[in-house]
Design an enzyme around this catalytic site. Structure first.
Site, PDB file in Angstrom:
ATOM      1  N   PHE A 182       8.892  24.415  41.118  1.00  0.00           N
ATOM      2  CA  PHE A 182      10.309  24.055  41.178  1.00  0.00           C
ATOM      3  C   PHE A 182      11.133  25.348  41.114  1.00  0.00           C
ATOM      4  O   PHE A 182      11.983  25.530  40.246  1.00  0.00           O
ATOM      5  CB  PHE A 182      10.699  23.116  40.020  1.00  0.00           C
ATOM      6  CG  PHE A 182       9.787  21.931  39.859  1.00  0.00           C
ATOM      7  CD1 PHE A 182       9.995  20.766  40.595  1.00  0.00           C
ATOM      8  CD2 PHE A 182       8.715  21.970  38.972  1.00  0.00           C
ATOM      9  CE1 PHE A 182       9.158  19.663  40.443  1.00  0.00           C
ATOM     10  CE2 PHE A 182       7.864  20.878  38.818  1.00  0.00           C
ATOM     11  CZ  PHE A 182       8.081  19.726  39.550  1.00  0.00           C
ATOM     12  N   CYS A 291      15.765  19.504  31.819  1.00  0.00           N
ATOM     13  CA  CYS A 291      17.227  19.511  31.753  1.00  0.00           C
ATOM     14  C   CYS A 291      17.767  18.087  31.636  1.00  0.00           C
ATOM     15  O   CYS A 291      18.949  17.853  31.850  1.00  0.00           O
ATOM     16  CB  CYS A 291      17.813  20.220  32.973  1.00  0.00           C
ATOM     17  SG  CYS A 291      17.325  19.483  34.532  1.00  0.00           S
TER      18      CYS A 291
HETATM   19  N1  SAH Z   1      13.751  27.037  38.528  1.00  0.00           N
HETATM   20  C1  SAH Z   1      15.007  27.126  39.242  1.00  0.00           C
HETATM   21  C2  SAH Z   1      15.791  25.829  39.240  1.00  0.00           C
HETATM   22  C3  SAH Z   1      15.010  24.634  39.642  1.00  0.00           C
HETATM   23  S1  SAH Z   1      15.989  23.237  40.022  1.00  0.00           S
HETATM   24  C4  SAH Z   1      15.853  28.215  38.639  1.00  0.00           C
HETATM   25  O1  SAH Z   1      15.592  28.618  37.515  1.00  0.00           O
HETATM   26  O2  SAH Z   1      16.785  28.650  39.289  1.00  0.00           O
HETATM   27  C5  SAH Z   1      14.777  22.149  40.564  1.00  0.00           C
HETATM   28  C6  SAH Z   1      14.134  22.507  41.896  1.00  0.00           C
HETATM   29  O3  SAH Z   1      13.074  21.578  42.110  1.00  0.00           O
HETATM   30  C7  SAH Z   1      15.030  22.390  43.103  1.00  0.00           C
HETATM   31  O4  SAH Z   1      15.014  23.611  43.789  1.00  0.00           O
HETATM   32  C8  SAH Z   1      14.415  21.288  43.977  1.00  0.00           C
HETATM   33  O5  SAH Z   1      14.463  21.597  45.352  1.00  0.00           O
HETATM   34  C9  SAH Z   1      12.991  21.278  43.491  1.00  0.00           C
HETATM   35  N2  SAH Z   1      12.232  20.012  43.573  1.00  0.00           N
HETATM   36  C10 SAH Z   1      12.649  18.748  43.328  1.00  0.00           C
HETATM   37  N3  SAH Z   1      11.626  17.870  43.385  1.00  0.00           N
HETATM   38  C11 SAH Z   1      10.517  18.613  43.658  1.00  0.00           C
HETATM   39  C12 SAH Z   1       9.137  18.314  43.817  1.00  0.00           C
HETATM   40  N4  SAH Z   1       8.677  17.046  43.685  1.00  0.00           N
HETATM   41  N5  SAH Z   1       8.280  19.319  44.072  1.00  0.00           N
HETATM   42  C13 SAH Z   1       8.710  20.592  44.182  1.00  0.00           C
HETATM   43  N6  SAH Z   1      10.011  20.945  44.050  1.00  0.00           N
HETATM   44  C14 SAH Z   1      10.896  19.974  43.775  1.00  0.00           C
END
Ligand code: SAH
Length: 347
Positions: A182, A291
């Site tokens: 993520f 979060c």
């Molecule tokens: N770690 C990042 C913020 C993550 S926000 C930071 O610190 O800036 C959550 C992220 O998860 C988003 O970019 C979204 O595109 C991604 N996401 C959502 N569902 C997902 C999934 N099932 N598998 C992989 N990525 C996912």
């Protein structure tokens, strides 16, 4: 606002369609006018300037936490990204805009009032340029890195400033083979790449993956593989392939967006944390976040404990962290503490 005995409690913003009808904005009888807002914004900005000398990227106004319920202002250098999340703030855009320009001497302001929570207040989704000009991307500094952020097309206000301090801290723990699930625009992955042998960043969003690649190139980072994939599937496949990592980051979107979704959300958190614990080499670090407002610290820890038990691993808590200091939590409104970020060591 008065209590049942008629005693004055303060003044509140009214939101008739919301479950939160009243949000107190002041305990006093002072007029809530331009000079009131100017002062509150100045106070919030002053706190950040004192906390982050020489830096210009921080959450400048954190809603209730700064006595401005419904207003979020993220400062990205000389541009702002703003969310009006309640009718009271939405109606005061024209009043607030010049105050923001004045306080931050900014070159452009993006409106990112396309947050889902606006629907709960009877407001529609809106986004677009509010004032001046905003380059795409805006380049911000995080620790030693420069990161490009799109205030218009990015998620939330463009990035997740609440994890900014944790990105830098995670960088210190990184070693060996690193996995960042993520990863969005690479806040964790790129900070960790500098200490890692090799980093794998996984995000389901293609535009996010493109941003990670662009940000890696911007910083001359070459030891990173970026994968557009579902992190659940990826973690399962890595487990099946018996792969091992030395440092793993999990920072998923909120799995429990409301109270009813809490149980399902916790199952999701448990699944990814269990997999991560299985994948870690002995002594490896897991930097794991949630979060979700509706998953508090106690529920988060219970979930982690269950994951560790299922993984058959002993796990130490090394640090309990939260959102950065630019996201103040009100003691009287602890719901404002939503982000948990634990640094665990899997023995
Ligand atoms: N770690 C990042 C913020 C993550 S926000 C930071 O610190 O800036 C959550 C992220 O998860 C988003 O970019 C979204 O595109 C991604 N996401 C959502 N569902 C997902 C999934 N099932 N598998 C992989 N990525 C996912």
């Amino acid at each position: 606002m008065q209590d049942e005995r008629g005693r004055f409690l303060g003044q509140a913003c009214v939101s008739l369609q919301s479950k939160i009808t009243l949000r107190r904005i002041t305990r006093s009888e002072q007029p809530v006018d331009a000079s009131f807002f100017r002062q509150r914004i100045a106070e919030a900005a002053g706190l950040r300037r004192a906390m982050y000398p020489g830096e210009s990227t921080w959450r400048a106004v954190h809603g209730d936490g700064d006595g401005l319920p419904g207003l979020v202002v993220d400062r990205y250098g000389d541009c702002l990204s703003v969310q009006f999340l309640t009718p009271a703030m939405d109606q005061r855009r024209d009043l607030l805009l010049p105050l923001l320009v004045e306080q931050f001497a900014c070159k452009g302001i993006m409106n990112r009032s396309d947050a889902g929570v606006r629907a709960l207040e009877g407001l529609t989704q809106e986004k677009g340029l509010l004032w001046g000009a905003v380059p795409d991307p805006v380049v911000i500094r995080e620790g030693q890195l420069e990161l490009g952020v799109s205030l218009e097309h990015g998620q939330k206000t463009g990035s997740f400033l609440d994890q900014r301090e944790n990105h830098v801290v995670a960088g210190r723990y990184a070693r060996g083979r690193v996995l960042d699930c993520f990863s969005y625009i690479g806040g964790f992955a790129l900070q960790m790449a500098r200490k890692a042998e090799r980093v794998t960043a996984v995000d389901s969003s293609e535009p996010a993956c493109d941003q990670i690649r662009a940000n890696a190139a911007r910083n001359g980072i070459t030891n990173i593989d970026v994968l557009a994939a579902n992190a659940f599937d990826f973690l399962r496949a890595e487990f099946d392939a018996m792969r091992r990592y030395d440092t793993i980051v999990l920072d998923p979107p909120a799995f429990a967006k409301n109270k009813d979704a809490t149980a399902a959300g916790l199952r999701g958190y448990k699944e990814i944390n269990l997999r991560a614990m299985q994948l870690l080499s002995p002594g490896g670090y897991l930097i794991t976040s949630s979060c979700s407002h509706h998953v508090d610290e106690a529920a988060f820890e219970t979930m982690l404990q269950a994951a560790a038990a299922d993984a058959g691993r002993e796990v130490q808590i090394i640090e309990k962290r939260g959102a950065g200091r630019d996201h103040p939590v009100l003691l009287a409104l602890r719901e404002t503490r939503y982000l948990k970020c634990y640094i665990l060591r899997v023995v």
